[in-house]
Design a protein around this motif. Structure first.
Motif, PDB file in Angstrom:
ATOM      1  N   ILE A  11       1.967  -2.113  -8.251  1.00 38.25           N
ATOM      2  CA  ILE A  11       3.018  -1.983  -7.240  1.00 38.25           C
ATOM      3  C   ILE A  11       2.498  -1.316  -5.973  1.00 38.25           C
ATOM      4  O   ILE A  11       2.799  -1.738  -4.861  1.00 38.25           O
ATOM      5  N   GLY A  12       1.698  -0.267  -6.134  1.00 38.49           N
ATOM      6  CA  GLY A  12       1.165   0.491  -5.008  1.00 38.49           C
ATOM      7  C   GLY A  12       1.101   1.958  -5.372  1.00 38.49           C
ATOM      8  O   GLY A  12       1.846   2.433  -6.238  1.00 38.49           O
ATOM      9  N   ASP A  13       0.201   2.700  -4.718  1.00 34.80           N
ATOM     10  CA  ASP A  13       0.011   4.123  -5.002  1.00 34.80           C
ATOM     11  C   ASP A  13       0.898   4.943  -4.070  1.00 34.80           C
ATOM     12  O   ASP A  13       0.716   4.915  -2.850  1.00 34.80           O
ATOM     13  N   PRO A  14       1.860   5.702  -4.632  1.00 33.29           N
ATOM     14  CA  PRO A  14       2.789   6.439  -3.766  1.00 33.29           C
ATOM     15  C   PRO A  14       2.142   7.607  -3.031  1.00 33.29           C
ATOM     16  O   PRO A  14       2.748   8.147  -2.101  1.00 33.29           O
ATOM     17  N   TYR A  15       0.939   7.988  -3.446  1.00 37.11           N
ATOM     18  CA  TYR A  15       0.255   9.107  -2.798  1.00 37.11           C
ATOM     19  C   TYR A  15      -0.684   8.646  -1.681  1.00 37.11           C
ATOM     20  O   TYR A  15      -0.842   9.339  -0.680  1.00 37.11           O
ATOM     21  N   THR A  16      -1.308   7.486  -1.843  1.00 39.63           N
ATOM     22  CA  THR A  16      -2.287   7.014  -0.854  1.00 39.63           C
ATOM     23  C   THR A  16      -1.795   5.821  -0.036  1.00 39.63           C
ATOM     24  O   THR A  16      -2.397   5.476   0.969  1.00 39.63           O
ATOM     25  N   GLN A  17      -0.710   5.166  -0.490  1.00 41.06           N
ATOM     26  CA  GLN A  17      -0.179   4.004   0.219  1.00 41.06           C
ATOM     27  C   GLN A  17       1.294   4.228   0.581  1.00 41.06           C
ATOM     28  O   GLN A  17       2.124   3.348   0.417  1.00 41.06           O
ATOM     29  N   THR A  18       1.567   5.410   1.098  1.00 42.93           N
ATOM     30  CA  THR A  18       2.952   5.811   1.335  1.00 42.93           C
ATOM     31  C   THR A  18       3.673   4.853   2.270  1.00 42.93           C
ATOM     32  O   THR A  18       4.826   4.456   2.015  1.00 42.93           O
ATOM     33  N   ASP A  19       3.033   4.477   3.364  1.00 41.72           N
ATOM     34  CA  ASP A  19       3.701   3.596   4.331  1.00 41.72           C
ATOM     35  C   ASP A  19       4.049   2.257   3.692  1.00 41.72           C
ATOM     36  O   ASP A  19       5.154   1.726   3.895  1.00 41.72           O
ATOM     37  N   TYR A  20       3.113   1.707   2.898  1.00 41.24           N
ATOM     38  CA  TYR A  20       3.387   0.430   2.234  1.00 41.24           C
ATOM     39  C   TYR A  20       4.512   0.575   1.227  1.00 41.24           C
ATOM     40  O   TYR A  20       5.434  -0.251   1.186  1.00 41.24           O
ATOM     41  N   ILE A  21       4.460   1.627   0.409  1.00 39.94           N
ATOM     42  CA  ILE A  21       5.484   1.838  -0.615  1.00 39.94           C
ATOM     43  C   ILE A  21       6.866   1.944   0.020  1.00 39.94           C
ATOM     44  O   ILE A  21       7.844   1.379  -0.473  1.00 39.94           O
ATOM     45  N   ARG A  22       6.954   2.638   1.133  1.00 42.88           N
ATOM     46  CA  ARG A  22       8.244   2.761   1.809  1.00 42.88           C
ATOM     47  C   ARG A  22       8.677   1.430   2.428  1.00 42.88           C
ATOM     48  O   ARG A  22       9.874   1.156   2.533  1.00 42.88           O
ATOM     49  N   SER A  23       7.696   0.622   2.797  1.00 41.43           N
ATOM     50  CA  SER A  23       8.036  -0.672   3.414  1.00 41.43           C
ATOM     51  C   SER A  23       8.686  -1.626   2.420  1.00 41.43           C
ATOM     52  O   SER A  23       9.430  -2.528   2.821  1.00 41.43           O
ATOM     53  N   ILE A  24       8.423  -1.448   1.109  1.00 41.89           N
ATOM     54  CA  ILE A  24       9.021  -2.327   0.093  1.00 41.89           C
ATOM     55  C   ILE A  24      10.178  -1.661  -0.628  1.00 41.89           C
ATOM     56  O   ILE A  24      10.758  -2.242  -1.550  1.00 41.89           O
ATOM     57  N   SER A  25      10.539  -0.421  -0.232  1.00 40.82           N
ATOM     58  CA  SER A  25      11.624   0.313  -0.882  1.00 40.82           C
ATOM     59  C   SER A  25      12.922   0.089  -0.124  1.00 40.82           C
ATOM     60  O   SER A  25      13.047   0.509   1.032  1.00 40.82           O
ATOM     61  N   PRO A  26      13.909  -0.546  -0.744  1.00 40.47           N
ATOM     62  CA  PRO A  26      15.163  -0.873  -0.047  1.00 40.47           C
ATOM     63  C   PRO A  26      15.865   0.333   0.571  1.00 40.47           C
ATOM     64  O   PRO A  26      16.555   0.203   1.584  1.00 40.47           O
ATOM     65  N   LEU A  27      15.710   1.519  -0.024  1.00 34.62           N
ATOM     66  CA  LEU A  27      16.416   2.696   0.484  1.00 34.62           C
ATOM     67  C   LEU A  27      16.081   2.961   1.951  1.00 34.62           C
ATOM     68  O   LEU A  27      16.943   3.395   2.721  1.00 34.62           O
ATOM     69  N   PHE A  28      14.825   2.715   2.337  1.00 35.60           N
ATOM     70  CA  PHE A  28      14.403   3.001   3.708  1.00 35.60           C
ATOM     71  C   PHE A  28      14.809   1.895   4.688  1.00 35.60           C
ATOM     72  O   PHE A  28      14.507   1.978   5.874  1.00 35.60           O
TER      73      PHE A  28
END
Length: 601
Positions: free
Chosen positions: A512-529
């Motif tokens: 899925i992605g690393d929430p510690y090193t790929q924060t911007d990407y993880i937030r880009s796929i998170s509906p909450l943001f």
């Protein structure tokens, strides 16, 4: 003109009986089965002929699903958690009905493995020493004292134990597509047994009777998993059985007379039984149509018990007599108030996605009058990496019975269709897999029987995330969304996975992605943001005790979407976890889903 079929209430669908956890007594005369006929899963004893049924546990809140009989045939083991928190303990129920918690640590999660060959002990796994990893224990049946056999300090999964107790087979995933196989001995420690390059899966399943060969699954040089065996003295390996689809697991009967294995055949789970010595298939006359689960073979190897369900009927308990070659059904779990002819058979279909990739799906079309067009739902399964199959789903049948079509999409990234398809959505979740679901609308519209202006999306867990992703990233694609305990914020979820999932943490990060090193990407796929883009009616259902998708995931998305002035309905079940197991909660939740759809779709 099609005759109008009878409509049924959600109570009638949920009051079908659900079964699970099959075990045959040492004397072949009784079968332990878990059933929710009381409203909550409890353990029941069926006579082998089916004419006697006895309820053995009497929980009114937490499931009590059987593990198996003790060697004396009078006591038995069962497992249970608290309110869906997934911290399962192993319990012994004595002859007088008393219950003993064998793994009483407050945060201890335990899972049964198997009985020892001499039946003087059983093996189980527990994270009592370290909440992150499951150690292997052996418990003496007389003293009920555990002895640790393997201290798991590096995130292995225990797969098999040899009959002489010398070898413990382990596997360890590197990614969702690549794993390694090991053998542990007290003399030599952990030894790597699967040197390879590239993405290859190795998963041990069983040792042979003489503890000379290890049977394992692999997809080496193949799209699908198949069975091989490794000689422990020479290191040579050979193919045991290969199918055109994934083999999910393989097991031996108690004395190794039979080898049986599960095949995921295009969304339908089949079981094949072969004679171990000859490799000859055991042909069973009048074998029931449907999906097989819970198979158990008796110690005498004369009887086989298993469950079979199909899209129009829940699982029933069957017994096969190898000697007499007789098959009998012991249950009738479909609510007698329901006529099965009023229900809809699932159809396996395929359609091209945006890039031409063929997407498999399971389609349920309601009974329609000539010229009538139905509203429809795209269903997205859990995961990532799950799969929708053709088994009985009371929610699907309830919605279809009331006029909704359902297309259960197996988007790229789903299991069951080969390793290339499985990894095709890695680090692209909420993007290419979502596009596959949106393309499913074209299939629905192409039937000529679906109203293109009334198509919604629904899913649970990862499918709930996909529902939110559809509403946030493609807000004009669907008219409504139903999110059942889905992830809204991957950053938080990936940082707060349960302690006992530690061995899977890196696997999830690589998928899925690393929430510690790929924060911007993880937030880009998170509906909450991106919740400000959601402009369609939303329904959310959540269990308060869910350890995988925390309640805050649903709380936050509901609060944000309500700020948009969009209709939002929210139901929290205080006594459920990641999935709703109690009948009263299923009735409340599924009824509310239909009322929501009736209002907005």
């Amino acid at each position: 003109m099609i005759s109008v079929k009878k409509k049924y209430s959600i109570e009638q669908f949920i009051n079908c009986e659900s079964l699970g956890g099959v075990s045959i007594s040492p004397d072949d005369e009784k079968i332990l089965v878990g059933s929710d006929r009381s409203g909550v899963y409890n353990t029941y004893s069926f006579s082998r002929t089916g004419d006697e049924v006895e309820q053995l546990t009497h929980s009114e809140d937490n499931f009590m699903v059987p593990v198996g009989y003790f060697p004396d045939g009078r006591k038995f083991l069962y497992r249970s958690d608290q309110g869906g928190n997934e911290i399962t303990h192993l319990y012994l129920q004595t002859e007088d009905g008393k219950s003993v918690d064998l793994t009483p640590g407050k945060e201890e999660k335990a899972e049964f493995h198997r009985w020892s060959r001499d039946e003087k002990s059983f093996f189980y796994e527990s994270n009592n020493r370290d909440p992150r990893f499951m150690d292997l224990y052996e418990m003496n049946v007389d003293t009920l004292e555990p002895t640790i056999l393997f201290k798991n300090e590096d995130g292995y999964f225990v797969s098999a134990i040899s009959h002489d107790k010398k070898y413990i087979a382990l596997h360890k995933p590197r990614t969702s597509n690549d794993s390694d196989m090991y053998i542990y001995t007290s003399e030599d420690g952990v030894k790597h047994m699967s040197q390879h390059e590239g993405d290859v899966q190795f998963q041990p399943v069983a040792f042979d009777k003489d503890s000379t060969h290890l049977y394992y699954l692999t997809d080496e040089d193949n799209e699908f998993m198949y069975v091989k065996r490794l000689c422990l003295t020479t290191g040579d390996s050979e193919v045991v059985v290969k199918e055109d689809w994934n083999i999910l697991t393989a097991r031996f009967s108690p004395n190794h007379k039979y080898l049986y294995y599960y095949v995921n055949n295009d969304g339908k789970i089949e079981v094949k039984v072969v004679e171990s010595e000859t490799g000859k298939n055991v042909e069973i006359a009048n074998f029931p149509e449907g999906q097989i689960s819970g198979l158990a073979i008796s110690n005498s190897e004369r009887y086989m018990a298993f469950l079979v369900n199909r899209s129009t009927a829940p699982a029933n308990l069957y017994v096969y007599d190898f000697e007499a070659k007789e098959l009998s059904c012991l249950t009738n779990t479909l609510n007698p108030e329901i006529d099965e002819r009023d229900l809809v058979d699932a159809q396996v279909v395929r359609y091209p996605s945006f890039d031409g990739l063929e997407i498999p799906a399971i389609y349920y079309e309601p009974h329609l009058e000539e010229g009538e067009k139905a509203p429809a739902l795209i269903w997205v399964h859990g995961g990532p990496g799950g799969q929708s199959t053709v088994d009985f789903n009371p929610l699907f049948q309830y919605l279809v019975n009331h006029g909704y079509a359902v297309l259960a999409v197996n988007n790229r990234g789903s299991s069951g269709y080969g390793k290339t398809f499985f990894k095709a959505a890695d680090l692209k979740h909420g993007d290419v897999d979502l596009a596959d679901c949106i393309e499913g609308k074209k299939f629905l519209i192409g039937t000529g029987r679906i109203d293109e202006n009334r198509i919604g999306i629904i899913g649970g867990s990862y499918g709930g995330f996909m529902t939110l992703a559809a509403l946030a990233f493609q807000p004009e694609s669907f008219k409504v969304g139903v999110n059942i305990f889905g992830v809204s914020n991957w950053e938080r979820t990936l940082k707060s996975i349960p302690a006992w999932w530690e061995a899977m943490r890196e696997l999830l990060y690589k998928k899925i992605g690393d929430p510690y090193t790929q924060t911007d990407y993880i937030r880009s796929i998170s509906p909450l943001f991106h919740a400000e883009k959601i402009n369609k009616p939303l329904m959310v259902l959540q269990g308060a005790n869910d350890p995988r998708v925390l309640q805050v995931e649903s709380d936050d998305i509901v609060e944000k979407v309500r700020e948009n002035g969009v209709p939002v309905e929210y139901i929290i079940f205080e006594d459920e976890g990641h999935g709703f197991t109690k009948r009263e909660n299923q009735i409340k939740g599924y009824q509310a889903i239909r009322e929501f759809l009736d209002t907005y779709l």
